[in-house]
Design a protein around this motif. Structure first.
Motif, PDB file in Angstrom:
ATOM      1  N   ILE A   1       0.869  -1.190   0.000  1.00  0.00           N
ATOM      2  CA  ILE A   1       0.000   0.000   0.000  1.00  0.00           C
ATOM      3  C   ILE A   1       0.897   1.229   0.000  1.00  0.00           C
ATOM      4  CG2 ILE A   1      -1.760   1.238   1.312  1.00  0.00           C
ATOM      5  CD1 ILE A   1      -2.464  -1.629   2.437  1.00  0.00           C
TER       6      ILE A   1
ATOM      7  N   ASN B   1       2.912  10.678  -2.641  1.00  0.00           N
ATOM      8  CA  ASN B   1       3.959  11.696  -2.823  1.00  0.00           C
ATOM      9  C   ASN B   1       5.009  11.304  -3.870  1.00  0.00           C
ATOM     10  OD1 ASN B   1       4.737   9.777  -0.977  1.00  0.00           O
ATOM     11  ND2 ASN B   1       5.837  11.181   0.353  1.00  0.00           N
TER      12      ASN B   1
ATOM     13  N   PRO C   1      -2.195   1.656  -5.196  1.00  0.00           N
ATOM     14  CA  PRO C   1      -1.659   3.024  -5.187  1.00  0.00           C
ATOM     15  C   PRO C   1      -2.587   3.931  -4.382  1.00  0.00           C
ATOM     16  CG  PRO C   1      -2.653   2.512  -7.328  1.00  0.00           C
ATOM     17  CD  PRO C   1      -2.803   1.282  -6.474  1.00  0.00           C
ATOM     18  N   ALA C   2      -2.112   5.132  -4.077  1.00  0.00           N
ATOM     19  CA  ALA C   2      -2.962   6.087  -3.362  1.00  0.00           C
ATOM     20  C   ALA C   2      -4.066   6.568  -4.301  1.00  0.00           C
ATOM     21  CB  ALA C   2      -2.135   7.253  -2.867  1.00  0.00           C
TER      22      ALA C   2
ATOM     23  N   GLY D   1      -8.296   2.389  -5.391  1.00  0.00           N
ATOM     24  CA  GLY D   1      -9.349   2.767  -4.448  1.00  0.00           C
ATOM     25  C   GLY D   1      -8.775   3.474  -3.240  1.00  0.00           C
ATOM     26  N   ASP D   2      -9.638   3.753  -2.283  1.00  0.00           N
ATOM     27  CA  ASP D   2      -9.217   4.530  -1.121  1.00  0.00           C
ATOM     28  C   ASP D   2      -8.735   3.635   0.018  1.00  0.00           C
ATOM     29  OD1 ASP D   2     -11.469   3.411  -0.103  1.00  0.00           O
ATOM     30  OD2 ASP D   2     -12.666   5.249  -0.115  1.00  0.00           O
TER      31      ASP D   2
ATOM     32  N   GLU E   1      -7.573  -1.415   3.624  1.00  0.00           N
ATOM     33  CA  GLU E   1      -7.979  -2.256   4.768  1.00  0.00           C
ATOM     34  C   GLU E   1      -8.299  -3.677   4.315  1.00  0.00           C
ATOM     35  OE1 GLU E   1     -11.036  -0.676   7.504  1.00  0.00           O
ATOM     36  OE2 GLU E   1     -10.317   1.298   6.858  1.00  0.00           O
TER      37      GLU E   1
ATOM     38  N   VAL F   1      -5.058  -5.395   3.879  1.00  0.00           N
ATOM     39  CA  VAL F   1      -4.392  -5.620   5.172  1.00  0.00           C
ATOM     40  C   VAL F   1      -4.994  -6.807   5.914  1.00  0.00           C
ATOM     41  CG1 VAL F   1      -4.181  -4.586   7.470  1.00  0.00           C
ATOM     42  CG2 VAL F   1      -3.564  -3.251   5.449  1.00  0.00           C
TER      43      VAL F   1
ATOM     44  N   PHE G   1       3.838  -1.126   3.861  1.00  0.00           N
ATOM     45  CA  PHE G   1       3.059   0.113   3.816  1.00  0.00           C
ATOM     46  C   PHE G   1       3.972   1.322   3.886  1.00  0.00           C
ATOM     47  CE2 PHE G   1       1.106   3.584   6.319  1.00  0.00           C
ATOM     48  CZ  PHE G   1       0.049   3.912   5.486  1.00  0.00           C
TER      49      PHE G   1
ATOM     50  N   LYS H   1      -2.641   1.770  12.696  1.00  0.00           N
ATOM     51  CA  LYS H   1      -3.857   0.953  12.489  1.00  0.00           C
ATOM     52  C   LYS H   1      -3.495  -0.379  11.841  1.00  0.00           C
ATOM     53  CE  LYS H   1      -7.165   4.591  11.484  1.00  0.00           C
ATOM     54  NZ  LYS H   1      -7.827   5.238  10.358  1.00  0.00           N
ATOM     55  N   ILE H   2      -2.568  -0.317  10.886  1.00  0.00           N
ATOM     56  CA  ILE H   2      -2.201  -1.549  10.171  1.00  0.00           C
ATOM     57  C   ILE H   2      -1.478  -2.506  11.126  1.00  0.00           C
ATOM     58  CG2 ILE H   2      -0.732  -2.469   8.316  1.00  0.00           C
ATOM     59  CD1 ILE H   2      -1.510  -0.037   6.652  1.00  0.00           C
TER      60      ILE H   2
ATOM     61  N   LEU I   1       6.973   5.258   7.641  1.00  0.00           N
ATOM     62  CA  LEU I   1       5.974   6.238   8.056  1.00  0.00           C
ATOM     63  C   LEU I   1       6.526   7.662   8.027  1.00  0.00           C
ATOM     64  CD1 LEU I   1       4.603   4.039  10.962  1.00  0.00           C
ATOM     65  CD2 LEU I   1       3.845   4.098   8.593  1.00  0.00           C
TER      66      LEU I   1
ATOM     67  N   CYS J   1       8.466  12.240   3.063  1.00  0.00           N
ATOM     68  CA  CYS J   1       8.498  11.732   4.438  1.00  0.00           C
ATOM     69  C   CYS J   1       9.786  12.129   5.141  1.00  0.00           C
ATOM     70  CB  CYS J   1       8.305  10.224   4.447  1.00  0.00           C
ATOM     71  SG  CYS J   1       9.396   9.366   3.330  1.00  0.00           S
TER      72      CYS J   1
ATOM     73  N   PHE K   1       3.869  18.170   6.074  1.00  0.00           N
ATOM     74  CA  PHE K   1       3.825  17.567   4.747  1.00  0.00           C
ATOM     75  C   PHE K   1       3.457  18.600   3.698  1.00  0.00           C
ATOM     76  CE2 PHE K   1       3.462  13.522   2.302  1.00  0.00           C
ATOM     77  CZ  PHE K   1       4.564  12.918   2.871  1.00  0.00           C
TER      78      PHE K   1
HETATM   79  P1  NAI Z   1      -2.434   7.850   4.348  1.00  0.00           P
HETATM   80  O1  NAI Z   1      -1.469   7.219   5.254  1.00  0.00           O
HETATM   81  O2  NAI Z   1      -3.856   7.938   4.768  1.00  0.00           O
HETATM   82  O3  NAI Z   1      -2.430   7.095   2.936  1.00  0.00           O
HETATM   83  C1  NAI Z   1      -1.393   6.311   2.426  1.00  0.00           C
HETATM   84  C2  NAI Z   1      -1.966   5.081   1.746  1.00  0.00           C
HETATM   85  O4  NAI Z   1      -2.648   4.271   2.686  1.00  0.00           O
HETATM   86  C3  NAI Z   1      -2.994   5.383   0.668  1.00  0.00           C
HETATM   87  O5  NAI Z   1      -2.846   4.441  -0.372  1.00  0.00           O
HETATM   88  C4  NAI Z   1      -4.318   5.168   1.377  1.00  0.00           C
HETATM   89  O6  NAI Z   1      -5.362   4.849   0.513  1.00  0.00           O
HETATM   90  C5  NAI Z   1      -3.985   4.007   2.267  1.00  0.00           C
HETATM   91  N1  NAI Z   1      -4.808   3.885   3.476  1.00  0.00           N
HETATM   92  C6  NAI Z   1      -5.476   4.857   4.150  1.00  0.00           C
HETATM   93  N2  NAI Z   1      -6.100   4.332   5.228  1.00  0.00           N
HETATM   94  C7  NAI Z   1      -5.811   3.001   5.240  1.00  0.00           C
HETATM   95  C8  NAI Z   1      -6.144   1.926   6.113  1.00  0.00           C
HETATM   96  N3  NAI Z   1      -6.884   2.110   7.199  1.00  0.00           N
HETATM   97  N4  NAI Z   1      -5.655   0.706   5.829  1.00  0.00           N
HETATM   98  C9  NAI Z   1      -4.877   0.504   4.752  1.00  0.00           C
HETATM   99  N5  NAI Z   1      -4.551   1.474   3.894  1.00  0.00           N
HETATM  100  C10 NAI Z   1      -4.988   2.713   4.132  1.00  0.00           C
HETATM  101  O7  NAI Z   1      -1.908   9.262   3.975  1.00  0.00           O
HETATM  102  P2  NAI Z   1      -2.758  10.479   3.405  1.00  0.00           P
HETATM  103  O8  NAI Z   1      -4.101  10.616   3.993  1.00  0.00           O
HETATM  104  O9  NAI Z   1      -2.749  10.314   1.972  1.00  0.00           O
HETATM  105  O10 NAI Z   1      -1.913  11.700   3.971  1.00  0.00           O
HETATM  106  C11 NAI Z   1      -2.120  12.156   5.304  1.00  0.00           C
HETATM  107  C12 NAI Z   1      -0.810  12.502   5.942  1.00  0.00           C
HETATM  108  O11 NAI Z   1       0.011  11.349   5.969  1.00  0.00           O
HETATM  109  C13 NAI Z   1       0.015  13.522   5.197  1.00  0.00           C
HETATM  110  O12 NAI Z   1      -0.345  14.814   5.531  1.00  0.00           O
HETATM  111  C14 NAI Z   1       1.387  13.188   5.672  1.00  0.00           C
HETATM  112  O13 NAI Z   1       1.620  13.795   6.917  1.00  0.00           O
HETATM  113  C15 NAI Z   1       1.364  11.691   5.860  1.00  0.00           C
HETATM  114  N6  NAI Z   1       1.940  10.958   4.731  1.00  0.00           N
HETATM  115  C16 NAI Z   1       3.181  10.457   4.896  1.00  0.00           C
HETATM  116  C17 NAI Z   1       3.784   9.798   3.853  1.00  0.00           C
HETATM  117  C18 NAI Z   1       5.139   9.232   3.980  1.00  0.00           C
HETATM  118  O14 NAI Z   1       5.759   8.930   2.985  1.00  0.00           O
HETATM  119  N7  NAI Z   1       5.628   9.024   5.161  1.00  0.00           N
HETATM  120  C19 NAI Z   1       3.144   9.654   2.555  1.00  0.00           C
HETATM  121  C20 NAI Z   1       1.804  10.175   2.499  1.00  0.00           C
HETATM  122  C21 NAI Z   1       1.258  10.817   3.564  1.00  0.00           C
END
Ligand code: NAI
Length: 784
Positions: free
Chosen positions: A163, A167, A191-192, A221-222, A227, A230, A240, A249-250, A265, A298, A395
């Motif tokens: 997952i 970015n 993908p996101a 999808g979202d 989930e 996972v 992830f 959560k994962i 993360l 990140c 971010f």
């Molecule tokens: P996110 O962590 O919600 O999304 C990342 C991926 O996880 C996406 O593919 C999304 O669809 C999926 N996802 C979301 N909820 C899930 C769940 N419960 N179980 C499994 N997969 C799930 O990140 P989001 O909402 O796109 O961005 C929110 C914040 O997260 C950003 O503002 C930033 O701070 C952080 N972020 C950090 C990243 C990194 O590379 N460390 C990358 C993207 C976001």
């Protein structure tokens, strides 16, 4: 802009990249996509849109995967697994090579599509993202080729659920798919939701490369699709990248499922500028640290720490540089800062900055386009370490800053975060840089450079930035497992007492205690339990440790941090000394083991324990890091560092050897330990601390608790100062330990109810050393 105007202003004129081919590709495909399952695209259901964040235009319609879609993707991956993992290393290498070649051939299409979908400047997608994607597949074609000869004891995990975030859409795909495929796994990737298009184009590349059906499956999808992946029962591993909250959560959702897990993360990475730094270079570095990809990185250098004496000059120069940053159409090759990925993310950034009342906020006076998701480069100075913006990931293109006085203070502030992903150090003094780098709590450190990446150098964090590495040899550990066969582990029960035997104990029997901070300690609760032999005879009492004893032991271990700085040579000497002292009392220990277990293998167990101590004494100064030959003017020093404080729940069956098998590799690598001894046969562990006491093991390095594992596991897994928890208990604790460990995302290594032959080869080796270390990659300029 006319040439005359450019000449008069000495400004850049627009240099737009054509979107024609990418848009034509989208139209060709009907601009509506299904999922890529078993080598084919499913019929699109057009549930949501993918938009260009620079202008809001709809690029394509995408499908939200249903449970049935995820099921068929997993089924396809499972069906493809035997042939894919079973084919020769060379054969797999050829497929990865073919993918790399095709990525290269279509590099501009990928770059433009990425920029359209994500909003990142074309300069970045063309010169950084896509070349790194290709490099990753080439590098891992090599790893596939070498797997048979270099990793003969490892094999593929199975089906991997992957997952990824928005970015670096294609780069994150490459970081996940390339090593997984190289090691013989099959994948289901999501993908996101904002950025699925390059993943779909990649699926097409897999088809063109003739990749066997089902090896790569992509569902869109979202988070709810995430989930479904996972929690899918037939998936062996989840990888992830994304936010720490979803990572947590994962961790909880996969707890006890037996799935392997890696989490990459968030971060709040420090960017430290010392007063002797080359200021102009450090400022140029900041452009790459925090305005690269609009700060949606990140490992962005989002916390600027400037040494006090140069702060005013530094900020003045920085603001001047910021004023020259060009923000706008991401397809313009002259643009430095593109669009934020989505209005939702733009809102998050805007509201976080608006809510801040600390420090002084400077928005670069750039021409920010009115339409589309744009946010100006921003600097907030004069913050304190505890201010929300110094702690929380924004971010976005927002740099938060404060000053420091001494190098020690810089380290203190830099490490004052729950994250530990990356750090940057600027100084012209190599001694200072190399003194500071090891002190920084981060998985990656860049010296006089920033945001450098390469497939050969592992990337990943410590603390709440997650666990596992992507890239390098260490990245392969996350996609393989030992070949050893395992069997289900039965609960090892203590022997019940025979009341007619009560009173048989020697009245002068000593009172075994817990061993905490180098001292024998009575259990806080004041309870002990009777330990009986196989015939029900009372052999002695062992203390029952409680939550408070766990806390005391963790505190003692945390206090013994000097151990982590000792040399491998010294640790080897101490391990040999332990072995020597154990050998001197081997008959007594053998007899004790036999009396506890009712077996007759005590002598063998002691012998293997002595040999095992020798093994890790041998490794203490040999389990080295590497100097990676990365394609820049520099090397990445992959240094192995101890994980920190490890809580380890020992195997029940071999009460001495089990303890030694966990303790020896951990302390050999410089960790400190809280050990929960065999629950069924604890007394031998309490004899063993006498050996530790006489072997120069410094106080607090090894702490030994006894009592029911189920009661000790909870407080250990909950404890925020434990960095890792290992459990080889025969009690069924893996799930609860993994779930509780989500609090501080500590590393877990649990047996999932599988037995291990502690007397045999499975009881020692690299697997233990890997678990006891974390690789920090320190990038240093070197050579030319
Ligand atoms: P996110 O962590 O919600 O999304 C990342 C991926 O996880 C996406 O593919 C999304 O669809 C999926 N996802 C979301 N909820 C899930 C769940 N419960 N179980 C499994 N997969 C799930 O990140 P989001 O909402 O796109 O961005 C929110 C914040 O997260 C950003 O503002 C930033 O701070 C952080 N972020 C950090 C990243 C990194 O590379 N460390 C990358 C993207 C976001």
């Amino acid at each position: 802009m006319t040439v005359k105007e450019i000449f008069d202003t000495m400004d850049y004129g627009p240099a737009p990249e054509s979107a024609g081919d990418a848009l034509a590709w989208l139209v060709d495909q009907g601009a509506s996509f299904g999922h890529f399952i078993n080598g084919e695209f499913t019929a699109p259901t057009a549930d949501f849109e993918s938009k260009n964040p620079a202008n809001g235009e709809v690029l394509a319609h995408l499908s939200q995967a249903t449970q049935a879609d995820v099921d068929s993707a997993v089924m396809a991956a499972r069906a493809a697994f035997p042939d894919w993992s079973g084919m020769s290393s060379h054969h797999r290498a050829r497929y990865l090579y073919a993918i790399a070649r095709l990525l290269q051939k279509h590099s501009r299409l990928f770059a433009v599509l990425e920029t359209l979908d994500n909003g990142k400047p074309i300069r970045e997608s063309r010169d950084i993202d896509i070349p790194l994607v290709q490099r990753h597949f080439y590098y891992h074609a090599g790893m596939a080729q070498l797997m048979a000869s270099e990793l003969p004891d490892r094999e593929a995990l199975g089906v991997c659920g992957q997952i990824i975030p928005w970015n670096f859409p294609l780069l994150m795909l490459a970081w996940k798919v390339a090593p997984a495929l190289a090691m013989g796994n099959t994948v289901v990737l999501k993908p996101a939701e904002y950025t699925s298009l390059t993943a779909i184009l990649f699926a097409d590349i897999c088809r063109q490369a003739g990749l066997p059906k089902g090896v790569v499956n992509i569902v869109t999808g979202d988070g709810s699709v995430g989930e479904k992946i996972v929690t899918h029962e037939d998936i062996d591993k989840i990888a992830f990248t994304g936010s720490t909250s979803v990572g947590r959560k994962i961790r909880e959702a996969t707890a006890g499922s037996g799935k392997a897990l890696t989490l990459e993360l968030g971060g709040k990475s420090p960017y430290i500028v010392f007063d002797d730094a080359d200021i102009d270079s450090a400022i140029e570095g900041l452009v790459d640290a925090i305005w690269f990809n609009q700060g949606q990185v990140c490992c962005a250098g989002s916390r600027l720490l400037v040494q006090e004496g140069i702060a005013d000059r530094f900020y003045a120069k920085l603001k001047a540089r910021m004023a020259n940053l060009r923000i706008g159409d991401p397809l313009d090759k002259c643009i430095d800062v593109g669009a934020i990925v989505d209005p939702v993310q733009l809102d998050t950034i805007t509201s976080m900055v608006a809510a801040n009342t600390a420090g002084e906020t400077y928005h670069a006076p750039c021409d920010v386009p009115e339409d589309g998701c744009f946010y100006p480069p921003t600097l907030i100075t004069g913050l304190a370490p505890s201010d929300l913006l110094m702690q929380e990931e924004i971010f976005g293109p927002v740099l938060c800053s404060m000053t420091f006085r001494t190098p020690a203070e810089a380290v203190e502030i830099a490490n004052n975060t729950r994250y530990g992903l990356a750090a940057t150090v600027w100084t012209e003094n190599v001694n200072l840089a190399l003194d500071i780098a090891p002190k920084l709590a981060a998985g990656v450190v860049w010296v006089n450079a920033t945001n450098l990446f390469d497939a050969a150098a592992g990337f990943g964090g410590i603390r709440e930035s997650g666990f596992g590495r992507e890239g390098g040899w260490e990245g392969l550990m996350a996609y393989t497992k030992p070949k050893a066969e395992t069997e289900a582990l039965d609960k090892i029960e203590a022997f019940p007492g025979d009341t007619s035997e009560i009173g048989s104990i020697d009245p002068l029997d000593r009172t075994p205690k817990l061993y905490i901070g180098g001292k024998q300690a009575r259990p806080d609760g004041g309870y002990s339990q009777n330990i009986y032999g196989p015939d029900g005879q009372l052999l002695g009492q062992s203390p029952i440790a409680n939550r408070k004893d766990v806390r005391n032991a963790v505190e003692a271990a945390a206090g013994a941090k000097a151990w982590s700085k000792t040399t491998g040579h010294l640790r080897a000497q101490i391990l040999y000394y332990i072995a020597e002292n154990l050998a001197a009392r081997s008959e007594e220990f053998a007899a004790r083991i036999d009396s506890l277990t009712g077996g007759n293998s005590g002598a063998v167990e002691v012998d293997v324990a002595i040999s095992r101590l020798f093994t890790y004494a041998a490794w203490a100064d040999k389990f080295d890091g590497q100097a990676h030959n990365v394609p820049i003017r520099g090397v990445a020093l992959a240094m192995r560092e101890p994980v920190g404080v490890i809580g380890a729940i020992c195997p029940d069956d071999t009460p001495l050897l089990g303890l030694v098998s966990l303790m020896a590799p951990a302390i050999a690598m410089g960790n400190r330990l809280v050990l929960a001894a065999s629950e069924a046969f604890p007394l031998v562990a309490l004899d063993f601390y006498q050996i530790l006491e006489t072997s120069d093991v410094p106080a607090g390095v090894v702490n030994i608790l006894t009592g029911p594992h189920a009661d000790l596991a909870g407080p250990m897994a909950d404890h925020l100062n434990l960095d890792a928890i290992w459990s080889f208990s025969s009690s069924d604790l893996s799930g609860s330990i993994e779930a509780k460990s989500a609090a501080n995302l500590k590393r877990t290594w649990v047996n999932n109810g599988q037995d291990r032959d502690w007397l045999g080869d499975a009881g020692e080796g690299r697997e233990f050393l890997e678990a006891a270390t974390e690789v920090k990659n320190i990038w240093v300029p070197y050579g030319e």
